[in-house]
Scaffold this active site. Structure first.
Site, PDB file in Angstrom:
ATOM      1  N   HIS A 242       0.878  -1.175   0.000  1.00 61.16           N
ATOM      2  CA  HIS A 242       0.000   0.000   0.000  1.00 61.16           C
ATOM      3  C   HIS A 242       0.921   1.232   0.000  1.00 61.16           C
ATOM      4  O   HIS A 242       2.027   1.178   0.538  1.00 61.16           O
ATOM      5  CB  HIS A 242      -0.838  -0.047   1.277  1.00 61.16           C
ATOM      6  CG  HIS A 242      -1.920   0.984   1.376  1.00 61.16           C
ATOM      7  ND1 HIS A 242      -1.664   2.303   1.663  1.00 61.16           N
ATOM      8  CD2 HIS A 242      -3.273   0.883   1.244  1.00 61.16           C
ATOM      9  CE1 HIS A 242      -2.827   2.969   1.718  1.00 61.16           C
ATOM     10  NE2 HIS A 242      -3.808   2.126   1.455  1.00 61.16           N
TER      11      HIS A 242
ATOM     12  N   ASP B 101       3.067  -3.892   7.986  1.00 60.72           N
ATOM     13  CA  ASP B 101       1.783  -3.216   7.797  1.00 60.72           C
ATOM     14  C   ASP B 101       0.707  -4.282   8.003  1.00 60.72           C
ATOM     15  O   ASP B 101       0.470  -5.118   7.139  1.00 60.72           O
ATOM     16  CB  ASP B 101       1.734  -2.623   6.376  1.00 60.72           C
ATOM     17  CG  ASP B 101       0.335  -2.194   5.966  1.00 60.72           C
ATOM     18  OD1 ASP B 101      -0.605  -2.301   6.774  1.00 60.72           O
ATOM     19  OD2 ASP B 101       0.187  -1.751   4.812  1.00 60.72           O
TER      20      ASP B 101
ATOM     21  N   GLN C 167      -4.527  -5.153   6.966  1.00 60.93           N
ATOM     22  CA  GLN C 167      -5.479  -6.103   6.383  1.00 60.93           C
ATOM     23  C   GLN C 167      -5.466  -7.469   7.055  1.00 60.93           C
ATOM     24  O   GLN C 167      -6.284  -8.324   6.743  1.00 60.93           O
ATOM     25  CB  GLN C 167      -5.211  -6.258   4.875  1.00 60.93           C
ATOM     26  CG  GLN C 167      -5.350  -4.980   4.084  1.00 60.93           C
ATOM     27  CD  GLN C 167      -6.762  -4.410   4.123  1.00 60.93           C
ATOM     28  OE1 GLN C 167      -7.723  -5.102   4.468  1.00 60.93           O
ATOM     29  NE2 GLN C 167      -6.904  -3.142   3.772  1.00 60.93           N
TER      30      GLN C 167
ATOM     31  N   LYS D  18     -10.663  -0.668  10.509  1.00 57.51           N
ATOM     32  CA  LYS D  18     -10.769  -1.891   9.701  1.00 57.51           C
ATOM     33  C   LYS D  18     -11.066  -3.103  10.579  1.00 57.51           C
ATOM     34  O   LYS D  18     -11.372  -4.177  10.070  1.00 57.51           O
ATOM     35  CB  LYS D  18      -9.473  -2.117   8.913  1.00 57.51           C
ATOM     36  CG  LYS D  18      -9.203  -1.055   7.846  1.00 57.51           C
ATOM     37  CD  LYS D  18      -8.020  -1.451   7.003  1.00 57.51           C
ATOM     38  CE  LYS D  18      -7.347  -0.282   6.313  1.00 57.51           C
ATOM     39  NZ  LYS D  18      -8.136   0.373   5.291  1.00 57.51           N
TER      40      LYS D  18
ATOM     41  N   CYS E  34      -4.657   2.503  -3.661  1.00 58.62           N
ATOM     42  CA  CYS E  34      -3.413   3.012  -3.058  1.00 58.62           C
ATOM     43  C   CYS E  34      -2.297   1.993  -3.202  1.00 58.62           C
ATOM     44  O   CYS E  34      -1.498   1.801  -2.268  1.00 58.62           O
ATOM     45  CB  CYS E  34      -3.610   3.394  -1.598  1.00 58.62           C
ATOM     46  SG  CYS E  34      -4.830   4.686  -1.369  1.00 58.62           S
TER      47      CYS E  34
END
Lengths: 405, 140
Positions: free
Chosen positions: A120, A197, A200, A223, A363
């Site tokens: 991302h 990261d 997700q 999220k 993104c």
């Protein structure tokens, strides 16, 4: 509807508020807020509002206690019993910028940062900025034609000059799960730190962050069924003690004088100013609620739904799935193109069927370049999704393809 | 506002007309504009003679709304002065803000249904903004 899904939907106020048809498949962008998180946010703002870590009156003391309980809940969700490893941020982007900033003293000419092609922009741009600021080199590990990280190639790019490896745990475009433990072992072998990261991955169930072998792990609350405005970064305790602060201001200091300022210990060192207290409490409430779910069942259902989505898309003419066609090592995020139709037009037309999807480059423009496209449609699943949601998407796509192509 | 209002026959016909698609040969002003939301791009060539636009061509990679707007730009701009071309973008902005004025060219009103969908305003504006930039630079 599956009775478990019916039960789960009761935990989300949105499903009572939005009339059908309502098929929310944009969870990778923002998932819906669960009742307990919404209630924590509302209760704080209307019945418990006071600043934290400051006042000694009862209202302020209760706010501070709730804030620290949220930290404990988030730590538990990540499988650690050390809440001091959790620093609250505004979300993943701020977490990754924090990481790029506090690790900058380890960068400079002759040093390198290694990212991957599937990242991302939030895990690319802060490192590009850090490289520009410090003179470090930015290296990029490639992915294959399905978007899977080529870990062998990543390992070949690692040498003792690499100070930081920054990688996504799960791709926000393809849902692919990266073998972070292997990347972490390779990074450690050359003395590099691993930043992950986790935006997700975190919504898909609790896990043991220490077992990943990473050093910093950033993610967002919105999220994972909490409010917008708060997220967190886990920083391995031993490392956190050595790191400089990120932003300067109130709350992150030990003592301020014009002769020199000393800083608070982690995690407060990384939390300058008044935090987003309500959203942090919501994040804690969401973490506690998520810990009550039977994740084996949830995961099994998500896998079955992902397979149904992939099979359904593959059966439609003119659909090109970006990423793997199978459910091996992936979560319920699927991006695709409809030949002859722009992603934004497809998403707009799907809205007419009550189907909420995301269109654009997500993104992740370097990954879009790798797939040879500019924009795609993305459907992303959450535990409250069911077969009807997937079927509504597939029906919508069939009609749109017939009418507009 | 439904998807059928947005993707009405006139917008679809404009998008499919591909009016002005291509590139100008010889000297011209060339500008490129991106929509950062989706990565859509227009490259627009403009030629001015005697203070009027005498040539325009574009390469547009975008959604139906962007394609339709690019085609309309190509239809409207020929024969305009740079000032008139630059005024078009303001007319489109006013239209999308829901306050078209009496002098708004009637052809632009095809995009009136887009006013209700804030997230798609930039799709329509992209070609008009490219035209305004090219006209300003051709006039400089």
């Amino acid at each position: 509807m599956n009775s478990e899904v019916t039960e789960l939907r009761r935990a989300f106020p949105i499903f009572a508020a939005v009339p059908p048809p309502f098929h929310y498949l944009d969870n990778a962008a923002t998932a819906q807020i669960c009742h307990s998180a919404a209630e924590a946010l509302h209760a704080f703002e209307t019945r418990g509002r006071a600043n934290v870590k400051r006042g000694v009156y009862r209202l302020a003391d209760a706010a501070t206690a709730a804030f620290e309980e949220a930290r404990t809940a988030v730590a538990a969700y990540l499988g650690t019993d050390d809440p001091s490893e959790i620093a609250f941020t505004s979300g993943t982007t701020m977490g990754l910028n924090l990481a790029a900033h506090v690790l900058s003293p380890r960068l400079g000419p002759g040093r390198a940062i290694l990212v991957s092609e599937l990242e991302h922009h939030s895990n690319i741009v802060p490192w590009q900025m850090a490289a520009e600021r410090t003179g470090a080199e930015l290296r990029v590990a490639p992915v294959d034609e399905e978007g899977r990280l080529l870990v062998d190639r990543l390992e070949a790019l690692l040498d003792e000059r690499v100070a930081v490896v920054a990688i996504a745990h799960v791709s926000n475009v393809t849902g692919i799960l990266v073998d972070v433990a292997r990347v972490g072992a390779a990074a450690r072998a050359v003395g590099a730190l691993l930043v992950v990261d986790g935006a997700q991955r975190v919504p898909h169930g609790p896990f043991d962050v220490r077992a990943l072998g990473c050093d910093l792990y950033a993610f967002s609350g919105h999220k994972m069924f909490a409010a917008t405005g708060a997220g967190a970064i886990w920083i391995r305790r031993e490392l956190a003690e050595e790191l400089p602060p990120f932003l300067g201001g109130g709350e992150m200091i030990a003592r301020v004088s014009f002769a020199g300022t000393t800083y608070a210990r982690p995690p407060h060192r990384f939390e300058a100013g008044t935090p987003a207290i309500g959203p942090v409490l919501a994040l804690g409430a969401a973490a506690r609620w998520l810990l009550t779910l039977n994740w084996q069942t949830v995961r099994r259902r998500e896998e079955a739904l992902t397979a149904r989505l992939l099979d359904g898309l593959a059966a439609l003419p003119a659909i090109r799935i970006l990423g793997p066609r199978d459910i091996r090592d992936r979560f319920g995020i699927v991006a695709f193109e409809v030949a002859g139709l722009h992603a934004h037009d497809v998403c707009q037309l799907l809205d007419g069927f009550g189907v909420c999807t995301r269109g654009g480059h997500h993104c992740a423009q370097p990954l879009m370049d790798r797939f040879g496209t500019v924009a795609s449609v993305r459907a992303s699943l959450a535990p409250y999704n069911d077969e009807a949601d997937v079927d509504a998407l597939l029906t919508g796509l069939e009609v749109i393809s017939r009418k507009f192509r | 506002m439904t998807a059928a209002d947005l993707y009405n026959d006139r917008i679809l016909a404009l998008a499919r007309s591909r009016t002005g698609a291509g590139q100008l040969e010889g000297p011209c002003v060339r500008v490129s504009r991106d929509n950062p939301l989706c990565g859509d791009r227009i490259s627009l060539d403009l030629r001015l003679e005697g203070g009027r636009i005498v040539g325009l061509a574009h390469r547009t990679r975008g959604c139906l709304l962007t394609e339709a707007a690019a085609a309309l730009v190509a239809q409207l701009a020929l024969g305009m002065t740079p000032g008139e071309a630059q005024a078009l973008v303001r007319h489109v902005q006013d239209l999308l803000a829901g306050r078209p004025c009496a002098s708004t060219p009637g052809e632009l009103r095809v995009f009136a249904p887009v006013a209700a969908v804030k997230s798609r305003h930039d799709c329509v504006l992209l070609p008009f903004a490219a035209l305004a930039e090219a006209a300003a630079s051709a006039n400089a």
